[in-house]
Design a protein around this motif. Structure first.
Motif, PDB file in Angstrom:
ATOM      1  N   GLU A  78      45.738  36.254  40.103  1.00  0.00           N
ATOM      2  CA  GLU A  78      44.500  36.716  39.469  1.00  0.00           C
ATOM      3  C   GLU A  78      44.640  38.176  39.021  1.00  0.00           C
ATOM      4  O   GLU A  78      44.194  38.553  37.929  1.00  0.00           O
ATOM      5  CB  GLU A  78      43.339  36.558  40.449  1.00  0.00           C
ATOM      6  CG  GLU A  78      41.985  36.918  39.836  1.00  0.00           C
ATOM      7  CD  GLU A  78      40.851  36.692  40.833  1.00  0.00           C
ATOM      8  OE1 GLU A  78      41.080  36.044  41.877  1.00  0.00           O
ATOM      9  OE2 GLU A  78      39.756  37.183  40.540  1.00  0.00           O
ATOM     10  N   ALA A  79      45.273  38.981  39.863  1.00  0.00           N
ATOM     11  CA  ALA A  79      45.459  40.391  39.523  1.00  0.00           C
ATOM     12  C   ALA A  79      46.374  40.547  38.307  1.00  0.00           C
ATOM     13  O   ALA A  79      46.118  41.367  37.410  1.00  0.00           O
ATOM     14  CB  ALA A  79      46.049  41.135  40.722  1.00  0.00           C
ATOM     15  N   GLU A  80      47.448  39.749  38.290  1.00  0.00           N
ATOM     16  CA  GLU A  80      48.369  39.822  37.142  1.00  0.00           C
ATOM     17  C   GLU A  80      47.697  39.353  35.852  1.00  0.00           C
ATOM     18  O   GLU A  80      47.911  39.926  34.767  1.00  0.00           O
ATOM     19  CB  GLU A  80      49.607  38.976  37.437  1.00  0.00           C
ATOM     20  CG  GLU A  80      50.509  39.596  38.491  1.00  0.00           C
ATOM     21  CD  GLU A  80      51.695  38.710  38.847  1.00  0.00           C
ATOM     22  OE1 GLU A  80      52.626  39.231  39.498  1.00  0.00           O
ATOM     23  OE2 GLU A  80      51.687  37.513  38.471  1.00  0.00           O
ATOM     24  N   THR A  82      44.522  39.532  35.209  1.00  0.00           N
ATOM     25  CA  THR A  82      43.610  40.616  34.809  1.00  0.00           C
ATOM     26  C   THR A  82      44.382  41.758  34.146  1.00  0.00           C
ATOM     27  O   THR A  82      43.944  42.331  33.135  1.00  0.00           O
ATOM     28  CB  THR A  82      42.864  41.145  36.054  1.00  0.00           C
ATOM     29  OG1 THR A  82      42.148  40.072  36.662  1.00  0.00           O
ATOM     30  CG2 THR A  82      41.900  42.255  35.682  1.00  0.00           C
ATOM     31  N   THR A 103      45.524  47.410  40.776  1.00  0.00           N
ATOM     32  CA  THR A 103      45.035  46.083  41.197  1.00  0.00           C
ATOM     33  C   THR A 103      46.136  45.279  41.888  1.00  0.00           C
ATOM     34  O   THR A 103      45.917  44.654  42.932  1.00  0.00           O
ATOM     35  CB  THR A 103      44.509  45.300  39.975  1.00  0.00           C
ATOM     36  OG1 THR A 103      43.460  46.047  39.344  1.00  0.00           O
ATOM     37  CG2 THR A 103      43.968  43.945  40.392  1.00  0.00           C
ATOM     38  N   VAL A 104      47.340  45.328  41.254  1.00  0.00           N
ATOM     39  CA  VAL A 104      48.470  44.596  41.856  1.00  0.00           C
ATOM     40  C   VAL A 104      48.809  45.158  43.227  1.00  0.00           C
ATOM     41  O   VAL A 104      49.061  44.408  44.181  1.00  0.00           O
ATOM     42  CB  VAL A 104      49.697  44.631  40.914  1.00  0.00           C
ATOM     43  CG1 VAL A 104      50.932  44.105  41.641  1.00  0.00           C
ATOM     44  CG2 VAL A 104      49.426  43.815  39.663  1.00  0.00           C
ATOM     45  N   GLN A 106      46.809  46.734  45.297  1.00  0.00           N
ATOM     46  CA  GLN A 106      45.745  46.348  46.228  1.00  0.00           C
ATOM     47  C   GLN A 106      45.893  44.872  46.642  1.00  0.00           C
ATOM     48  O   GLN A 106      45.698  44.526  47.813  1.00  0.00           O
ATOM     49  CB  GLN A 106      44.362  46.578  45.599  1.00  0.00           C
ATOM     50  CG  GLN A 106      43.982  48.049  45.480  1.00  0.00           C
ATOM     51  CD  GLN A 106      42.644  48.239  44.774  1.00  0.00           C
ATOM     52  OE1 GLN A 106      42.074  47.299  44.217  1.00  0.00           O
ATOM     53  NE2 GLN A 106      42.150  49.473  44.775  1.00  0.00           N
ATOM     54  N   ALA A 107      46.240  44.051  45.642  1.00  0.00           N
ATOM     55  CA  ALA A 107      46.415  42.621  45.928  1.00  0.00           C
ATOM     56  C   ALA A 107      47.580  42.411  46.894  1.00  0.00           C
ATOM     57  O   ALA A 107      47.491  41.605  47.839  1.00  0.00           O
ATOM     58  CB  ALA A 107      46.656  41.850  44.627  1.00  0.00           C
TER      59      ALA A 107
END
Length: 199
Positions: A78-80, A82, A103-104, A106-107
């Protein structure tokens, strides 16, 4: 909720507590062999089921880790996605890169946290199951050892008592032997006298 094995062990302990002491003894008790053997037989039958139950708990570790990995993969995907969507917008490309990387990261951190927590939980479950099973087997071993010792003492007492009775019987026979011999000689003499009178 206690297991059936714990209940059986409690029943054995209660049964032993309810048994009467042997005459002239404050440590030895009289037990009903069939009743005790029935409790031990049920304990022996339940033990494999209880061990299988904890093996199943241990085997759930793989399922917990797989579920955690799936959640982590989903978060990363999902992060990728986004990040890709943000990167495709030319006017905010630089900001998108920075935000995507954050984001990546954090994921990845969240996924690692989930994996660490799942590993810790599964190890705790495994250690608890092993510890409980070991305690249960230790209680069984102690009960069996106590029972074997008690049976050995009772058998020894019975053998000694029987030997004592045998010695008394043997002594009495040896004391009676001269009298029996005299009676047999007297009977022979009487028979000879009767024979001579008939002639």
């Amino acid at each position: 909720m206690s297991s059936r094995i714990e209940q059986i062990i409690e029943e054995i302990e209660e049964y032993v507590e309810s048994c009467k002491y042997q005459p002239l003894s404050t440590t030895k008790i009289v037990v009903n062999k069939e009743e005790l053997e029935e409790l031990l037989r049920e304990l022996r039958l339940k033990t494999p089921d209880e061990i299988k139950r904890y093996q199943k708990i241990i085997s759930n570790k793989d399922a917990i880790l797989a579920d955690a990995q799936a959640k982590a993969d989903s978060i990363i995907a999902e992060a990728e996605a986004t990040a890709q969507e943000m990167v495709s917008q030319h006017e905010v490309m630089q900001r998108a890169y920075a935000q995507a990387n954050e984001t990546v990261n954090q994921a990845n951190a969240q996924a690692q946290s989930i994996l660490d927590a799942a590993t810790t939980d599964s190890n705790n479950i495994r250690l608890s199951a092993i510890s409980y099973t070991d305690d249960m087997l230790a209680n069984m071993a102690q009960i069996m050892e106590s029972t074997l010792t008690d049976v050995g003492e009772k058998y020894s007492l019975f053998a000694n008592s029987l030997k004592s009775c045998y010695d008394v019987v043997k002594k009495n026979r040896s004391e009676l032997a001269p009298q029996v011999s005299q009676m047999q000689e007297a009977e022979v003499s009487d028979e000879e006298l009767e024979y001579e009178e008939e002639e």
